[in-house]
Design a protein around this motif. Structure first.
Motif: not given
Length: 66
Positions: A5-6, A8-9
């Protein structure tokens, strides 16, 4: 293999960028993250400061074929 899961930023650093990281854990001197890694049991390996920068998955993965 599961897709991560990525965050954010977040930015994925290449090997050269990782080697250029300095500062951090208040240990003084240069920190060489290329010396850090994970063993088969999910433990962080390398110099003592590696645990400040790296977390390993708590699974046995050595010897498994993809």
């Amino acid at each position: 293999m599961k897709k991560l899961t990525s965050i954010s930023g977040a930015t994925i650093l290449n090997s050269k960028q990782q080697k250029n990281i300095t500062g951090g854990a208040g240990i003084g001197g240069n920190v060489d993250l290329s010396l850090c890694g994970c063993d088969c049991a999910g433990r962080v390996t390398g110099p003592f400061y590696c645990g400040f920068y790296l977390a390993c998955p708590l699974v046995y993965t050595c010897g498994e074929e993809s």
